[in-house]
Design a protein around this motif. Structure first.
Motif: not given
Length: 322
Positions: A38-47
């Motif tokens: 994302x734009x903020x390059x925050x850590x995201x969990x995988x689907x």
């Protein structure tokens, strides 16, 4: 039957969802570590992780699985957890990490992989993309008994799926994900009754689907129009196909071959249609996207670019047309 599941992207999430809906006992889920997005390059969990947590499942995210590798502590912890779970089989779908021998040999029924091609064609990381790029008219899903090779294990089930002339990787992905989810439920049901038949892969017809990279995005206008058109669909949604115009990188998402001719990359028409010459014939451009913008029709794109005119030469990428 008690299972572990190893997967990361949306393709794998669909399979996990089907297994849960079918009532299988999922003892443990493995998925890749969270990534910035994302734009903020925050850590995201995988689907897969997101669904697993939503359904109250235990999740492990080892950096690696080799006991003698850089992430040996992660691997040892994963092995201990899997041993304690007393699983019968591991279902694998687009996990993204190589499974070492200790994991392949751990469950009594081994590791079953959901692979998005009709093996042995398109072994490797990007079978959906490469099938469209190559102009294949059909692909499918193979449920495979994993071994230590790269998608070389025995086949358990296989089912074909036609590739339409309008298919992109996104549309074909969704159909194959649904097919794979249905097939793995079927395969495990047969396995529970001891009825799965292992068929070695043919030695003929082997091809490799090498990983897709951003370096493949720039359009080579010297290629035939039909080849470029297939790459547009193969690279949708990632990495897209692009060319340079006025110092920007423009993405081209849809086009149709036509019978025009001219120097490759030359704009032949820019009024009611936007037509660009290729190595042979030409392409009628249909859907484009400027940096930070949305996908628009060629008509909308031309309305915002009055300098776009016949005779303009399009650059490979980030260049200035001339």
């Amino acid at each position: 039957m008690r299972l572990a599941f190893a997967g990361t992207p949306e393709f794998a999430r669909v399979a996990l969802d089907r297994l849960l809906d079918a009532g299988f006992d999922l003892a443990l889920v493995l998925s890749q570590p969270d990534r910035p997005s994302g734009r903020g390059m925050k850590l995201q969990p995988s689907p897969v992780k997101a669904l697993a947590l939503e359904r109250g499942l235990s999740v492990l995210q080892p950096q690696g699985l080799r006991l003698d590798g850089r992430f040996s502590q992660d691997a040892a912890a994963a092995r201990a957890a899997l041993q304690a779970a007393r699983i019968d089989a591991v279902v694998v779908a687009a996990y993204g990490l190589i499974l070492p021998d200790w994991l392949l040999e751990l469950p009594p029924l081994g590791c079953l992989n959901i692979h998005a091609s009709l093996l042995p064609r398109w072994r490797g990381a990007a079978p959906i993309h490469r099938a469209i790029e190559a102009g294949d008219t059909a692909t499918g899903v193979t449920i495979m008994q994993m071994d230590s090779g790269l998608d070389t294990g025995d086949m358990l089930l296989a089912e074909s799926e036609p590739i339409a002339a309008s298919d992109s990787t996104a549309s074909l992905h969704d159909r194959l994900a649904a097919l794979g989810g249905r097939m793995i439920v079927e395969a495990l049901g047969v396995a529970a009754r001891g009825g799965l038949v292992r068929t070695p892969q043919p030695r003929q017809g082997v091809s490799y689907a090498h990983k897709i990279g951003k370096a493949e995005a720039p359009i080579d206008w010297t290629q035939p129009a039909a080849v470029i058109e297939r790459r547009l669909r193969a690279f949708d949604p990632f990495p897209g196909a692009s060319f340079g115009l006025d110092g920007e990188t423009v993405k081209l998402w849809r086009a149709l071959p036509n019978g025009g001719s001219g120097a490759p990359g030359t704009v032949l028409e820019a009024d009611e249609r936007l037509v660009v010459a290729c190595g042979d014939a030409a392409l009628t451009l249909q859907q484009l996207q400027r940096p930070g913008g949305r996908r628009v029709s060629a008509y909308e794109f031309m309305a915002a670019r009055p300098a776009l005119r016949p005779g303009l030469r399009l650059a490979a990428e980030r260049g200035i047309g001339h």
